[in-house]
Write a protein that holds these residues in place. Structure first.
Motif, PDB file in Angstrom:
ATOM      1  N   LEU A  88      11.601  -8.658   9.665  1.00  0.00           N
ATOM      2  CA  LEU A  88      11.485  -7.358   9.269  1.00  0.00           C
ATOM      3  C   LEU A  88      11.850  -6.978   7.674  1.00  0.00           C
ATOM      4  O   LEU A  88      11.010  -6.275   7.290  1.00  0.00           O
ATOM      5  N   ILE A  89      12.763  -7.486   7.268  1.00  0.00           N
ATOM      6  CA  ILE A  89      13.470  -7.178   6.263  1.00  0.00           C
ATOM      7  C   ILE A  89      12.364  -7.463   5.248  1.00  0.00           C
ATOM      8  O   ILE A  89      12.091  -6.764   4.084  1.00  0.00           O
ATOM      9  N   ASN A  90      11.753  -8.538   5.231  1.00  0.00           N
ATOM     10  CA  ASN A  90      10.884  -9.130   3.993  1.00  0.00           C
ATOM     11  C   ASN A  90       9.481  -8.492   4.119  1.00  0.00           C
ATOM     12  O   ASN A  90       8.878  -8.163   2.988  1.00  0.00           O
ATOM     13  N   THR A  91       9.000  -8.025   5.337  1.00  0.00           N
ATOM     14  CA  THR A  91       8.154  -7.082   5.339  1.00  0.00           C
ATOM     15  C   THR A  91       8.281  -5.680   4.676  1.00  0.00           C
ATOM     16  O   THR A  91       7.297  -5.384   3.924  1.00  0.00           O
ATOM     17  N   VAL A  92       9.171  -5.071   4.935  1.00  0.00           N
ATOM     18  CA  VAL A  92       9.680  -3.800   4.391  1.00  0.00           C
ATOM     19  C   VAL A  92       9.791  -3.914   2.999  1.00  0.00           C
ATOM     20  O   VAL A  92       9.290  -3.101   1.966  1.00  0.00           O
ATOM     21  N   THR A  93      10.671  -5.074   2.332  1.00  0.00           N
ATOM     22  CA  THR A  93      10.608  -5.133   1.144  1.00  0.00           C
ATOM     23  C   THR A  93       9.280  -5.566   0.173  1.00  0.00           C
ATOM     24  O   THR A  93       9.108  -4.956  -0.707  1.00  0.00           O
ATOM     25  N   GLY A  94       8.250  -6.196   0.862  1.00  0.00           N
ATOM     26  CA  GLY A  94       7.223  -6.512   0.472  1.00  0.00           C
ATOM     27  C   GLY A  94       6.323  -5.259   0.433  1.00  0.00           C
ATOM     28  O   GLY A  94       5.589  -5.109  -0.818  1.00  0.00           O
ATOM     29  N   ILE A  95       6.159  -4.560   1.382  1.00  0.00           N
ATOM     30  CA  ILE A  95       5.289  -3.371   1.185  1.00  0.00           C
ATOM     31  C   ILE A  95       5.707  -2.296   0.435  1.00  0.00           C
ATOM     32  O   ILE A  95       4.923  -1.804  -0.233  1.00  0.00           O
ATOM     33  N   LYS A  96       7.197  -2.100   0.276  1.00  0.00           N
ATOM     34  CA  LYS A  96       7.566  -1.199  -0.715  1.00  0.00           C
ATOM     35  C   LYS A  96       7.541  -1.629  -2.233  1.00  0.00           C
ATOM     36  O   LYS A  96       7.892  -0.804  -2.967  1.00  0.00           O
ATOM     37  N   SER A  97       7.595  -2.908  -2.560  1.00  0.00           N
ATOM     38  CA  SER A  97       7.561  -3.393  -3.728  1.00  0.00           C
ATOM     39  C   SER A  97       5.977  -3.358  -4.536  1.00  0.00           C
ATOM     40  O   SER A  97       5.992  -4.004  -5.592  1.00  0.00           O
ATOM     41  N   VAL A  98       5.097  -3.191  -3.778  1.00  0.00           N
ATOM     42  CA  VAL A  98       3.622  -3.083  -4.215  1.00  0.00           C
ATOM     43  C   VAL A  98       3.449  -2.156  -5.486  1.00  0.00           C
ATOM     44  O   VAL A  98       4.040  -1.259  -5.490  1.00  0.00           O
ATOM     45  N   ASP A  99       2.961  -2.690  -6.367  1.00  0.00           N
ATOM     46  CA  ASP A  99       2.750  -1.980  -7.659  1.00  0.00           C
ATOM     47  C   ASP A  99       1.800  -0.707  -7.208  1.00  0.00           C
ATOM     48  O   ASP A  99       0.846  -0.664  -6.831  1.00  0.00           O
ATOM     49  N   PRO A 100       2.462   0.420  -7.590  1.00  0.00           N
ATOM     50  CA  PRO A 100       1.482   1.495  -7.484  1.00  0.00           C
ATOM     51  C   PRO A 100       0.325   1.636  -8.112  1.00  0.00           C
ATOM     52  O   PRO A 100      -0.640   2.469  -7.549  1.00  0.00           O
ATOM     53  N   ARG A 101       0.124   0.959  -9.235  1.00  0.00           N
ATOM     54  CA  ARG A 101      -1.020   1.070 -10.021  1.00  0.00           C
ATOM     55  C   ARG A 101      -2.212   0.311  -8.841  1.00  0.00           C
ATOM     56  O   ARG A 101      -3.411   0.778  -9.144  1.00  0.00           O
ATOM     57  N   LEU A 102      -1.991  -0.452  -8.248  1.00  0.00           N
ATOM     58  CA  LEU A 102      -2.785  -1.211  -7.398  1.00  0.00           C
ATOM     59  C   LEU A 102      -3.373   0.050  -6.091  1.00  0.00           C
ATOM     60  O   LEU A 102      -4.502   0.243  -6.055  1.00  0.00           O
ATOM     61  N   ARG A 103      -2.399   0.629  -5.736  1.00  0.00           N
ATOM     62  CA  ARG A 103      -2.847   1.838  -4.903  1.00  0.00           C
ATOM     63  C   ARG A 103      -3.678   2.767  -5.512  1.00  0.00           C
ATOM     64  O   ARG A 103      -4.862   3.219  -5.115  1.00  0.00           O
ATOM     65  N   GLN A 104      -3.301   3.156  -6.945  1.00  0.00           N
ATOM     66  CA  GLN A 104      -4.085   4.316  -7.407  1.00  0.00           C
ATOM     67  C   GLN A 104      -5.395   3.555  -7.809  1.00  0.00           C
ATOM     68  O   GLN A 104      -6.435   4.245  -7.854  1.00  0.00           O
ATOM     69  N   LEU A 105      -5.437   2.363  -8.146  1.00  0.00           N
ATOM     70  CA  LEU A 105      -6.983   1.612  -8.506  1.00  0.00           C
ATOM     71  C   LEU A 105      -7.906   1.841  -7.379  1.00  0.00           C
ATOM     72  O   LEU A 105      -8.991   2.394  -7.498  1.00  0.00           O
ATOM     73  N   PHE A 106      -7.427   1.400  -6.263  1.00  0.00           N
ATOM     74  CA  PHE A 106      -8.369   1.486  -4.942  1.00  0.00           C
ATOM     75  C   PHE A 106      -8.387   3.050  -4.608  1.00  0.00           C
ATOM     76  O   PHE A 106      -9.644   3.252  -4.056  1.00  0.00           O
ATOM     77  N   ALA A 107      -7.561   3.958  -4.829  1.00  0.00           N
ATOM     78  CA  ALA A 107      -7.782   5.232  -4.307  1.00  0.00           C
ATOM     79  C   ALA A 107      -8.785   5.902  -5.347  1.00  0.00           C
ATOM     80  O   ALA A 107      -9.387   7.096  -4.867  1.00  0.00           O
ATOM     81  N   SER A 108      -8.942   5.451  -6.326  1.00  0.00           N
ATOM     82  CA  SER A 108      -9.858   5.902  -7.344  1.00  0.00           C
ATOM     83  C   SER A 108     -11.204   5.786  -7.141  1.00  0.00           C
ATOM     84  O   SER A 108     -12.207   6.560  -7.527  1.00  0.00           O
ATOM     85  N   VAL A 109     -11.420   4.844  -6.168  1.00  0.00           N
ATOM     86  CA  VAL A 109     -12.816   4.567  -5.858  1.00  0.00           C
ATOM     87  C   VAL A 109     -12.845   4.887  -4.184  1.00  0.00           C
ATOM     88  O   VAL A 109     -13.676   4.407  -3.382  1.00  0.00           O
ATOM     89  N   SER A 110     -12.221   5.699  -3.781  1.00  0.00           N
ATOM     90  CA  SER A 110     -12.187   6.499  -2.656  1.00  0.00           C
ATOM     91  C   SER A 110     -11.943   5.634  -1.373  1.00  0.00           C
ATOM     92  O   SER A 110     -12.674   5.453  -0.461  1.00  0.00           O
ATOM     93  N   ALA A 111     -11.010   4.604  -1.449  1.00  0.00           N
ATOM     94  CA  ALA A 111     -10.620   3.711  -0.413  1.00  0.00           C
ATOM     95  C   ALA A 111      -9.972   4.285   0.637  1.00  0.00           C
ATOM     96  O   ALA A 111      -8.984   5.164   0.143  1.00  0.00           O
ATOM     97  N   SER A 112     -10.003   3.990   1.700  1.00  0.00           N
ATOM     98  CA  SER A 112      -9.420   4.765   2.984  1.00  0.00           C
ATOM     99  C   SER A 112      -7.974   3.922   2.864  1.00  0.00           C
ATOM    100  O   SER A 112      -7.583   3.207   2.300  1.00  0.00           O
ATOM    101  N   ARG A 113      -7.004   5.001   3.650  1.00  0.00           N
ATOM    102  CA  ARG A 113      -5.742   4.528   3.646  1.00  0.00           C
ATOM    103  C   ARG A 113      -5.556   2.979   4.331  1.00  0.00           C
ATOM    104  O   ARG A 113      -4.858   2.112   4.137  1.00  0.00           O
ATOM    105  N   TRP A 114      -6.382   2.480   5.377  1.00  0.00           N
ATOM    106  CA  TRP A 114      -6.444   1.256   5.962  1.00  0.00           C
ATOM    107  C   TRP A 114      -7.006   0.377   5.099  1.00  0.00           C
ATOM    108  O   TRP A 114      -6.584  -0.854   5.173  1.00  0.00           O
ATOM    109  N   GLN A 115      -7.808   0.725   4.112  1.00  0.00           N
ATOM    110  CA  GLN A 115      -8.499  -0.449   3.294  1.00  0.00           C
ATOM    111  C   GLN A 115      -7.305  -0.725   2.106  1.00  0.00           C
ATOM    112  O   GLN A 115      -7.312  -1.791   1.729  1.00  0.00           O
TER     113      GLN A 115
END
Length: 277
Positions: free
Chosen positions: A154-181
């Motif tokens: 549980l701890i490592n899962t929370v740490t891993g997801i919260k430490s994802v680089d925000p630029r990666l999310r922005q990159l995929f959001a810029s091409v209209s990727a869904s939340r699940w994608q």
């Protein structure tokens, strides 16, 4: 300009350093160290410096394993079953709850304190309660094992997801990727090293959890076998059970490592490099 006989030549490029001696030797130093340690242990026992009921020789432990192999194999299978089922259950719950905590502040505020409280209570104190609630059988051992290995996943899962680089999310959001994608293609692959770190800790703790459950109330399993041998001062049989428990933990740990190497060919951060971010 041509090279002359006096011109020095470079044998290897700076980008390709020579492997160090320790890398060329591989596992040989570790193997030599542990073989020497076993030899010293055997020597100390053979010359009579330590009584056999206090510390048996490695040869005596090996003889105990061979003499009780069928019985030990049966108990090993029981403990392995409890360990694997408890690990899968605890890891699955830890993964799901960890993802929920990482995405929801409300879930984090409600569930996280309860999870922490369960980890502060000694599992040896909870095991008798599980036997009262679930009876004597496989279920209380699985419950103790699941509870022990849940927290690191549980701890490592929370740490891993919260430490994802925000630029990666922005990159995929810029091409209209869904939340699940975004979760499937960015957050989960990026979090896998942390998650597998938790799984590696969890699988070793799962073996401990199975033994704790067997010590509290059981008529079979390596924990029961170790407890019985220890109460009768059959130290060689006690060490025989400990050796099999150790080997079980090592094999399960190596399996998790092998799965990790298979599951992590992805390098999500390369998407940033290719995009020039």
């Amino acid at each position: 300009m041509t090279a002359t006989a006096d011109t020095p030549t470079v044998a290897t490029s700076p980008d390709e350093p020579r492997p160090r001696l320790v890398d060329r030797l591989g596992p040989l130093p570790a193997a030599a160290f542990y073989l020497a340690l076993l030899g010293l242990w055997e020597l100390i026992c053979q010359v009579g410096w330590v009584a056999p009921y206090i510390l048996p020789a490695p040869s005596a432990i090996a003889q105990a394993i061979v003499a009780s192999w069928d019985t030990l194999l049966h108990h090993t299978w029981i403990t392995l079953l409890e360990t694997v089922i408890g690990f899968l259950l605890g890891s699955g719950i830890g993964l799901v709850v960890g993802i929920a905590i990482a995405y929801s502040r409300l879930v984090e505020r409600i569930i996280y304190p309860a999870i922490v409280v369960t980890q502060t209570v000694p599992k040896l104190a909870l095991a008798p309660l599980f036997i009262i609630w679930f009876g004597v059988g496989l279920t209380p051992k699985v419950a103790v094992t699941a509870l022990i290995c849940l927290f690191p996943v549980l701890i490592n899962t929370v740490t891993g997801i919260k430490s994802v680089d925000p630029r990666l999310r922005q990159l995929f959001a810029s091409v209209s990727a869904s939340r699940w994608q975004i979760f499937r293609m960015v957050e989960l692959p990026t979090s896998l090293p942390n998650i597998f770190g938790g799984l590696q800790v969890g699988i070793t703790l799962a073996v401990v959890g199975a033994l704790v459950g067997e010590w509290v109330g059981s008529s079979e399993g390596l924990g029961y076998q170790i407890l019985q041998a220890n109460s009768q001062l059959r130290t060689a049989d006690t060490f025989a059970g400990l050796v099999l428990v150790t080997l079980m933990g090592i094999v399960l740990f190596v399996i998790i490592r092998a799965i990790e190497r298979y599951a992590l060919p992805h390098q999500p951060h390369q998407a940033l490099q290719e995009a020039g971010m």
